[in-house]
Design a protein around this motif. Structure first.
Motif, short mmCIF file in Angstrom:
data_model
loop_
_atom_site.label_atom_id
_atom_site.label_comp_id
_atom_site.label_asym_id
_atom_site.label_seq_id
_atom_site.Cartn_x
_atom_site.Cartn_y
_atom_site.Cartn_z
N ALA A 1 40.28 14.87 -18.56
CA ALA A 1 40.46 13.32 -18.22
C ALA A 1 41.12 13.38 -16.80
O ALA A 1 40.78 12.61 -16.00
CB ALA A 1 41.13 12.52 -19.30
N ALA A 2 42.27 14.05 -16.55
CA ALA A 2 42.85 14.09 -15.56
C ALA A 2 42.21 14.62 -14.25
O ALA A 2 42.08 14.23 -13.04
CB ALA A 2 44.24 15.00 -15.61
N ALA A 3 41.07 15.35 -14.54
CA ALA A 3 40.29 16.01 -13.45
C ALA A 3 39.59 14.87 -12.86
O ALA A 3 39.03 15.22 -11.54
CB ALA A 3 39.22 17.01 -13.80
N HIS A 4 39.16 13.82 -13.42
CA HIS A 4 38.39 12.67 -12.94
C HIS A 4 39.24 12.17 -12.03
O HIS A 4 38.61 11.11 -11.08
CB HIS A 4 37.85 11.87 -13.94
N ALA A 5 40.40 12.07 -11.75
CA ALA A 5 41.43 11.32 -10.97
C ALA A 5 42.34 12.15 -10.33
O ALA A 5 43.54 12.24 -10.77
CB ALA A 5 41.87 10.23 -11.59
N PRO A 6 42.16 13.30 -9.67
CA PRO A 6 42.91 14.53 -8.96
C PRO A 6 44.30 13.78 -8.41
O PRO A 6 45.09 14.55 -8.19
CB PRO A 6 42.14 15.40 -8.33
N ASP A 7 43.85 12.75 -7.86
CA ASP A 7 45.08 12.23 -6.87
C ASP A 7 45.89 11.27 -7.40
O ASP A 7 46.83 10.64 -6.80
CB ASP A 7 44.38 11.56 -5.52
N ASP A 8 45.50 10.82 -8.69
CA ASP A 8 46.28 9.86 -9.41
C ASP A 8 47.89 10.23 -9.92
O ASP A 8 47.91 11.38 -10.82
CB ASP A 8 45.42 9.39 -10.73
N PRO A 9 48.77 9.80 -9.54
CA PRO A 9 50.20 10.41 -9.80
C PRO A 9 50.35 10.14 -11.21
O PRO A 9 51.37 10.77 -11.84
CB PRO A 9 51.19 9.70 -8.79
N GLU A 10 49.87 9.21 -11.82
CA GLU A 10 50.14 9.07 -13.14
C GLU A 10 49.95 10.10 -14.36
O GLU A 10 50.75 10.42 -14.85
CB GLU A 10 49.55 7.69 -13.64
N PHE A 11 48.63 10.73 -13.98
CA PHE A 11 48.58 11.93 -14.78
C PHE A 11 49.48 12.95 -14.74
O PHE A 11 50.05 13.82 -15.30
CB PHE A 11 47.07 12.41 -14.56
N GLY A 12 49.86 13.23 -13.45
CA GLY A 12 50.92 14.10 -13.09
C GLY A 12 52.40 13.78 -13.54
O GLY A 12 52.85 14.82 -13.98
N ARG A 13 52.47 12.50 -13.80
CA ARG A 13 53.91 12.21 -14.36
C ARG A 13 53.99 12.50 -15.84
O ARG A 13 54.84 13.24 -16.28
CB ARG A 13 54.06 10.70 -14.04
N VAL A 14 52.82 12.22 -16.63
CA VAL A 14 52.63 12.58 -17.83
C VAL A 14 52.64 14.17 -17.99
O VAL A 14 53.67 14.60 -19.07
CB VAL A 14 51.19 12.06 -18.57
N VAL A 15 51.97 15.02 -17.39
CA VAL A 15 52.37 16.45 -17.52
C VAL A 15 53.79 16.80 -17.02
O VAL A 15 54.22 17.65 -17.88
CB VAL A 15 51.17 17.03 -16.43
N ASP A 16 54.03 16.33 -15.92
CA ASP A 16 55.56 16.89 -15.67
C ASP A 16 56.80 16.37 -16.71
O ASP A 16 57.42 17.39 -17.04
CB ASP A 16 55.90 16.23 -14.44
N ASP A 17 56.62 15.24 -17.41
CA ASP A 17 57.35 15.07 -18.50
C ASP A 17 57.16 15.72 -19.57
O ASP A 17 58.16 15.86 -20.19
CB ASP A 17 57.24 13.41 -18.78
N LEU A 18 56.05 15.92 -20.14
CA LEU A 18 55.83 16.62 -21.15
C LEU A 18 56.04 18.15 -21.09
O LEU A 18 56.52 18.84 -21.97
CB LEU A 18 54.21 16.36 -21.64
N SER A 19 55.87 18.79 -19.93
CA SER A 19 56.40 20.02 -19.69
C SER A 19 57.63 20.13 -19.89
O SER A 19 58.13 21.39 -20.27
CB SER A 19 55.80 20.78 -18.22
N ASP A 20 58.45 19.48 -19.25
CA ASP A 20 59.93 19.53 -19.41
C ASP A 20 60.35 19.25 -20.82
O ASP A 20 61.29 20.02 -21.29
CB ASP A 20 60.68 18.62 -18.63
N ALA B 1 53.53 23.04 -22.13
CA ALA B 1 53.45 23.72 -20.67
C ALA B 1 52.84 25.19 -20.80
O ALA B 1 52.09 25.31 -19.67
CB ALA B 1 55.15 24.15 -20.26
N GLN B 2 52.99 25.95 -21.93
CA GLN B 2 52.27 27.18 -22.02
C GLN B 2 50.68 26.90 -21.90
O GLN B 2 50.03 27.57 -21.21
CB GLN B 2 52.43 27.94 -23.10
N LEU B 3 50.19 25.80 -22.91
CA LEU B 3 48.97 25.33 -22.88
C LEU B 3 48.42 25.00 -21.75
O LEU B 3 47.21 25.22 -21.38
CB LEU B 3 48.69 24.43 -24.03
N TRP B 4 49.16 24.11 -20.97
CA TRP B 4 48.72 23.49 -19.70
C TRP B 4 48.30 24.73 -18.56
O TRP B 4 47.52 24.68 -18.01
CB TRP B 4 49.68 22.58 -19.04
#
Length: 282
Positions: free
Chosen positions: A188-207, A213-216
């Motif tokens: 889903a995130a690959a369809h919008a590589p420049d969308d910061p909201e996907f990055g925020r979800v990933v960063d928050d959950l990785s922390d 984080a390992q699966l990502w």
């Protein structure tokens, strides 16, 4: 020289007619232009549209004629603004010009309509979830709260999958489902590589979750499919659902997840008893 396919020819013809009709429906006064003398052209002139959009007259003329020219998102947006296009019209212009249509503006902050909320509640005692493209929870029914363990702190399906202890404990096949869930979110995130909201979800959950984080970090990509969801509820026992995800037609970034009791699993009867128990005052 390679001849143009019939489909491309039709698209260019439609682009020509679409731009001409959009230009013809506007008057100079609509766009703040002072009209001087008699006008033989209905609506705006090509040079007026070009000036409003900040593009060359020749370039706009070629665009309206459906010629083979390079177009960019920025220029199409400028033309859309000059012609006062609506969001659906703007998306249509993108398609006719051979580009992917833009995301619908305002969808992220739009209110969930009463009709959608009614649908969620009407699905009770079966669970139903409304989420957006980032897997943020927009609305859930009482059955989803009772069956999956959602509470007021849950705001994103992916984050809850990894961090809500009750949600995790009830999922019978959590460990085998986790890689599939992460791979679907990456797709889903690959369809919008420049969308910061996907990055925020990933960063928050990785922390918050080393497991995520390992699966990502594996970079697995998967396609969401209709699946069977197995839940062991502390009161109702084993529950099995066929999950179907439907897109909301007037909110293309919203998805409705409907959970239907698996035939032959006794899930429907157990849901009814759970709903009755929760509705009965203690």
């Amino acid at each position: 020289m390679t001849s143009e396919s019939p489909a491309v020819t039709r698209r260019r013809e439609q682009l020509r007619d679409f731009l001409r009709t959009r230009r013809a429906r506007l008057t100079p006064g609509d766009v703040g232009i002072v009209a001087v003398g008699r006008r033989r052209t209905p609506g705006l002139r090509r040079e007026e549209v070009a000036a409003l959009a900040g593009v060359g007259v020749s370039w706009y003329t070629w665009l309206e004629q459906g010629r083979t020219i390079n177009v960019s998102v920025e220029v199409l947006d400028a033309v859309s603004g000059a012609l006062r296009l609506t969001e659906p019209e703007r998306a249509h212009l993108y398609v006719l010009a051979g580009l992917n249509p833009p995301r619908a503006g305002g969808a992220r902050g739009a209110e969930v309509t009463p009709e959608l909320r009614h649908l969620l509640e009407a699905w009770t005692p079966r669970p139903a979830v409304l989420r957006d493209r980032y897997w943020n929870l927009l609305a859930i029914n009482d059955a989803a709260r009772a069956v999956f363990g959602f509470d007021d702190t849950d705001h994103n399906c992916l984050i809850s999958f990894f961090t809500n202890a009750r949600y995790r404990d009830m999922h019978v096949h959590w460990a085998s489902a986790a890689p599939v869930v992460v791979a679907a979110f990456r797709a889903a995130a690959a369809h919008a590589p420049d969308d910061p909201e996907f990055g925020r979800v990933v960063d928050d959950l990785s922390d918050a979750s080393p497991e995520f984080a390992q699966l990502w970090a594996r970079h697995d990509v998967g396609v969401p499919v209709q699946t069977v969801k197995a839940v062991h509820h502390p009161e109702a026992g084993d529950l099995f659902f066929d999950m179907v995800t439907l897109a909301v037609v007037d909110r293309p970034e919203w998805y409705l997840e409907l959970y239907n009791p698996r035939p032959g699993s006794e899930t429907e009867d157990r849901l009814e008893r759970l709903a009755t128990r929760l509705a009965t005052p203690a």
